[in-house]
Design a protein around this motif. Structure first.
Motif, mmCIF file in Angstrom:
data_model
loop_
_atom_site.group_PDB
_atom_site.id
_atom_site.type_symbol
_atom_site.label_atom_id
_atom_site.label_comp_id
_atom_site.label_asym_id
_atom_site.label_seq_id
_atom_site.Cartn_x
_atom_site.Cartn_y
_atom_site.Cartn_z
ATOM 1 N N HIS A 1 -9.613 -31.207 53.988
ATOM 2 C CA HIS A 1 -10.151 -32.046 55.055
ATOM 3 C C HIS A 1 -10.226 -31.274 56.365
ATOM 4 O O HIS A 1 -9.680 -30.179 56.489
ATOM 5 N N GLU B 1 -17.851 -39.678 58.003
ATOM 6 C CA GLU B 1 -18.502 -38.412 58.331
ATOM 7 C C GLU B 1 -17.912 -37.252 57.518
ATOM 8 O O GLU B 1 -16.713 -37.208 57.280
ATOM 9 N N ARG B 2 -18.797 -36.335 57.160
ATOM 10 C CA ARG B 2 -18.408 -35.149 56.397
ATOM 11 C C ARG B 2 -19.127 -33.934 56.950
ATOM 12 O O ARG B 2 -20.180 -34.060 57.579
ATOM 13 N N ASN C 1 -19.661 -31.439 52.014
ATOM 14 C CA ASN C 1 -19.064 -32.778 51.945
ATOM 15 C C ASN C 1 -17.552 -32.800 52.095
ATOM 16 O O ASN C 1 -16.863 -33.542 51.403
ATOM 17 N N VAL C 2 -17.036 -32.007 53.013
ATOM 18 C CA VAL C 2 -15.599 -32.006 53.275
ATOM 19 C C VAL C 2 -15.281 -33.157 54.231
ATOM 20 O O VAL C 2 -15.924 -33.316 55.269
ATOM 21 N N SER C 3 -14.297 -33.954 53.863
ATOM 22 C CA SER C 3 -13.924 -35.144 54.628
ATOM 23 C C SER C 3 -13.392 -34.792 56.009
ATOM 24 O O SER C 3 -12.723 -33.780 56.189
#
Length: 191
Positions: A11, A45-46, A58-60
């Motif tokens: 993240h 959001e990513r 698509n990393v949190s």
């Protein structure tokens, strides 16, 4: 002496300045799901994290925003992306590698902030007293899950009135223990 053990997947924590650069002026983080720590949440959001050897889409992003942007990855992630990231407590970013972050409205380069998060146990003062633990004390956590027993050493106790008890390990550590979700672990002060 039981405590909840959660897997903390890769993240990013972003600053207000970087949130605006990545998602547009006036952007705010959209609450998706509460996390175990009061006031903390996974955002809708990513971003894409770009390293020397590739990128991870698509990393949190976890909220709320922070004073400094940081990227928390597993050791496997850092190898895939080409980082030599240190194992550190959250917020201890000095001398860590930087990276590029890409959002829908722009991108930012951070000069430092990529780390492998050191496994840690959150506790408020009352919970810490019940365990006989002090802030920054190193403890061990014993897990018995799916026929596999594993003891994690070097777990830093982080004591703060804003915390609720939970141990955070990364995905590599969870896979080594054969975990498939949140489980209970046993706090060991020494072996």
């Amino acid at each position: 002496m039981k405590i909840m053990v959660e897997t903390s997947a890769r993240h990013v924590h972003v600053s207000e300045e970087h949130l605006a650069a990545l998602f547009g002026e006036g952007a705010t983080l959209t609450h998706k799901k509460d996390l175990s720590q009061p006031g903390q949440f996974a955002a809708e959001e990513r971003v894409t994290v770009v390293g020397p050897k590739g990128e991870m889409k698509n990393v949190s992003i976890l909220g709320p925003t922070r004073p400094k942007t940081q990227v928390e990855l597993s050791r496997t992630d850092t190898r895939k992306l080409g980082f030599d990231a240190p194992i550190r407590e959250s917020g201890d970013l000095a001398g860590s590698p930087g990276c590029k972050l890409i959002g829908p409205k722009g991108e930012v380069e951070i000069s430092e902030g990529v780390i492998v998060a050191k496994r840690h146990a959150h506790m408020n003062p009352e919970q810490a007293a019940a365990f006989g633990v002090k802030d920054k004390q190193v403890i061990w956590i014993r897990l018995e899950e799916g026929g596999r027993t594993l003891i994690f050493g070097d777990v830093v106790a982080r004591v703060n009135p804003a915390y609720e008890q939970a141990v955070h390990i990364d995905t590599d550590e969870a896979n080594a223990a054969g975990l498939s979700g949140t489980v209970e672990g046993e706090v060991l002060l020494s072996l």
